[in-house]
Enzyme design. Structure first.
Site, PDB file in Angstrom:
ATOM      1  N   HIS A 123      38.735  35.276  39.696  1.00 24.30           N
ATOM      2  CA  HIS A 123      37.422  35.923  39.626  1.00 24.30           C
ATOM      3  C   HIS A 123      36.452  35.070  38.820  1.00 24.30           C
ATOM      4  CE1 HIS A 123      37.946  37.382  35.395  1.00 24.30           C
ATOM      5  NE2 HIS A 123      39.226  37.402  35.732  1.00 24.30           N
ATOM      6  N   ASP A 148      33.506  36.604  37.781  1.00 24.28           N
ATOM      7  CA  ASP A 148      32.755  37.500  36.902  1.00 24.28           C
ATOM      8  C   ASP A 148      33.371  37.485  35.509  1.00 24.28           C
ATOM      9  OD1 ASP A 148      35.006  38.910  38.026  1.00 24.28           O
ATOM     10  OD2 ASP A 148      34.171  40.776  37.236  1.00 24.28           O
ATOM     11  N   ASP A 182      38.991  33.226  30.651  1.00 27.09           N
ATOM     12  CA  ASP A 182      39.152  34.355  31.574  1.00 27.09           C
ATOM     13  C   ASP A 182      37.969  34.463  32.524  1.00 27.09           C
ATOM     14  OD1 ASP A 182      40.074  36.657  32.758  1.00 27.09           O
ATOM     15  OD2 ASP A 182      39.565  37.962  31.084  1.00 27.09           O
ATOM     16  N   GLU A 193      36.216  41.820  39.054  1.00 22.07           N
ATOM     17  CA  GLU A 193      37.533  42.014  38.449  1.00 22.07           C
ATOM     18  C   GLU A 193      37.404  42.679  37.092  1.00 22.07           C
ATOM     19  OE1 GLU A 193      41.302  41.277  36.279  1.00 22.07           O
ATOM     20  OE2 GLU A 193      39.270  40.716  35.695  1.00 22.07           O
ATOM     21  N   GLU A 194      36.370  42.297  36.349  1.00 25.20           N
ATOM     22  CA  GLU A 194      36.174  42.854  35.018  1.00 25.20           C
ATOM     23  C   GLU A 194      35.516  44.233  35.062  1.00 25.20           C
ATOM     24  OE1 GLU A 194      37.575  41.569  32.667  1.00 25.20           O
ATOM     25  OE2 GLU A 194      37.583  39.391  32.776  1.00 25.20           O
ATOM     26  N   GLU A 229      45.111  33.927  36.131  1.00 26.46           N
ATOM     27  CA  GLU A 229      44.768  34.633  34.894  1.00 26.46           C
ATOM     28  C   GLU A 229      45.391  33.930  33.683  1.00 26.46           C
ATOM     29  OE1 GLU A 229      42.775  36.979  34.263  1.00 26.46           O
ATOM     30  OE2 GLU A 229      42.452  38.162  36.076  1.00 26.46           O
ATOM     31  N   HIS A 234      37.554  37.372  26.095  1.00 25.38           N
ATOM     32  CA  HIS A 234      36.714  38.533  25.786  1.00 25.38           C
ATOM     33  C   HIS A 234      36.184  38.503  24.351  1.00 25.38           C
ATOM     34  CE1 HIS A 234      38.249  41.315  29.265  1.00 25.38           C
ATOM     35  NE2 HIS A 234      38.220  40.044  29.625  1.00 25.38           N
TER      36      HIS A 234
END
Length: 390
Positions: free
Chosen positions: A74, A76, A107, A140-141, A169, A363
C-alpha cells in the site's frame, strides 16, 4: 525519473507524495510511471463504498506463462501528526547520518521501493520466466473497504490467478530478516450498550443505574481467558477499549453506558464460535430489573473483514527463508503475532507470506529506515524472486 535499480531514489520519490489515506497524492501515479518504464501493463481501478471516499488502486503485471508471483502493498500512510515534532519534514525523504526519514519510509513505501528495485536489477540481467504482478492499494491504513479486498476480486474477474503472494509489510523487528509472518490472528470488535433509567441520586428507587450491571458484564467478558494459545499462535486476547457514560454530573444517575472491546483471536476459534462464546458470557449475568424493566444490555457486532489464518505452503516459506539466510545469515523466526494486514484477504486467493523492513518507527514521529536495511531488503527480494522462478 528515479534510477529504477536504486531503492533510495524510488523511496524518496514515493515519500514526497503526501498520500495520507485515502488520498493518492501522486504516489500511485509515480509508481505507474516507474512500472510502465519497466514494461508492466498498469491498471488503476477506483473503488467506492457507501459513506466512504473513493479510493484509487493499482494493478500492474508483466511476463508470460508460468508461475505467477504477486507482490502486495500500500502507498497510503497514516497522518504525520504535529509537523513541528518532526526533525525533518515528513514528506521530503531527507537522508541524514545513514537514515532516510519520512512518513511511509517503513510502512510501507520502503518495501515497495525495495521490491521494484530488486526486480529492475534482475531485468537488467535476464527475463522473468513467469509472471510478476504488483497489487497496490491506497486504502490499507483506513477502513480497508475500497482497497485490496476489492482489487483482488476485480483482478480475479479478469482471469488473474496467482501461484503465491509476498506482502511487503514491515515484519522484521531488530534487523532485516529476523522475522517473517506466516499467518495472522483474526480481529473481532463489539459494542455493549447498557441501558438504565436516568434519575436523581437521592432517589435511586425511581431510576436504574446501568453502571453496576456494566461492571458485571465486564467481569464476565474478562475474568476467564479465552484460550491458552496454540502451536502457531499466542493466546487470544480480549481488550476493553472504551467505557463511555457521558455523565459529568455527580448528582445524576446516568441513562446508559457503552463498553467497546476488541478481540485478537487465534485458530482455536472461528468468528462465529467466538461470537457465540461472548454472547454466552454476557448472558450468564443475571439481570435484576426494577419496575421500569431496567437496566438491560444490547450487544452489537462491528462488521469485520478477514479472519485468522496460517500459511502451510512449505515451499514458499522455505524459498523466502533461504533467500534471507543467504543474504543476511539470519534464520528467520516464523511468526503470527501483531495486528492484521491485507494478507487476510490475499490468503483466500493463494498462499501468502509477509516480509519487510524493521518496523520500530512505523506510525511514529520521525519514522525512518537505515540505508543499510533498504539495501539488504532489496538484495533479499532479488534473491527470492530469482529462486521463486528457478
Amino acid at each position: 525519473m528515479p534510477v529504477l535499480t536504486d531503492p533510495l531514489q524510488l523511496l524518496q520519490a514515493l515519500i514526497r507524495c503526501p498520500s495520507v489515506t485515502p488520498y493518492e497524492a501522486g504516489a500511485l501515479s509515480t509508481l505507474e510511471q516507474i512500472l510502465t518504464k519497466m514494461g508492466f501493463n498498469v491498471k488503476r481501478p477506483v473503488f467506492t463504498d457507501k459513506n466512504t471516499e473513493d479510493v484509487e488502486n493499482l494493478y500492474a503485471k508483466m511476463g508470460g506463462e508460468g508461475r505467477h508471483l504477486m507482490f502486495a502493498g500500500h502507498t497510503d500512510v497514516v497522518p504525520p501528526g504535529a509537523l513541528e515534532d518532526w526533525t525533518y519534514p515528513p514528506f521530503e525523504g531527507v537522508i541524514d547520518q545513514g537514515k532516510l526519514y519520512g512518513r511511509g519510509a517503513v510502512d510501507m513505501k520502503g518495501g515497495i521501493a525495495c521490491f521494484v528495485a530488486a526486480l529492475a536489477r534482475i531485468l537488467e540481467k535476464r527475463s522473468i520466466k513467469g509472471m510478476v504482478s504488483l497489487l497496490i492499494t491506497g486504502d490499507e491504513e483506513g477502513p480497508a473497504l475500497n482497497g485490496t479486498v476489492k482489487l483482488l476480486k476485480w483482478a480475479e474477474q479478469k482471469g488473474e490467478k496467482w501461484t503465491a503472494a509476498l506482502v511487503g509489510e514491515p515484519t522484521s523487528v531488530k534487523t532485516v530478516g529476523d522475522v517473517i509472518k506466516i499467518g495472522r490472528r483474526g480481529s473481532l470488535s463489539g459494542v455493549v450498550t447498557v441501558k438504565g433509567r436516568q434519575g436523581h441520586v437521592a432517589f435511586p428507587e425511581r431510576a436504574a443505574n446501568p453502571l453496576p450491571l456494566a461492571g458485571k458484564l465486564i467481569q464476565a467478558l474478562t475474568q476467564t481467558a479465552l484460550d491458552r494459545g496454540t502451536e502457531n499462535f499466542q493466546p487470544s486476547n480480549l481488550e476493553l477499549t472504551t467505557i463511555d457514560t457521558d455523565n459529568p454530573a455527580v448528582n445524576v444517575i446516568p441513562a446508559q453506558t457503552t463498553i467497546r472491546f476488541n478481540i485478537r483471536y487465534n485458530d482455536v476459534w472461528t468468528k462465529e464460535t467466538l461470537m457465540t462464546e461472548i454472547e454466552k458470557r454476557l448472558a450468564s449475568v443475571q439481570l435484576k430489573n426494577n419496575d421500569y424493566q431496567y437496566p438491560y444490555y444490547q450487544l452489537e457486532w462491528i462488521p469485520s473483514l478477514g479472519s485468522v489464518f496460517i500459511t502451510k505452503n512449505d515451499k514458499l516459506i522455505k524459498t523466502l527463508s533461504n533467500a534471507i539466510e543467504s543474504v543476511t545469515g539470519n534464520i528467520p523466526e516464523y511468526s503470527t503475532s501483531g495486528g492484521t494486514s491485507d494478507a487476510r484477504f490475499i490468503k483466500d486467493y493463494c498462499p501468502v507470506v509477509e516480509f519487510g523492513l524493521p518496523g520500530q518507527t512505523m506510525h511514529m514521529v520521525d519514522e525512518c529506515v537505515t540505508l543499510d536495511a533498504i539495501e539488504t531488503l532489496t538484495s533479499v527480494y532479488e534473491r527470492f524472486i530469482v529462486d521463486f522462478f528457478a
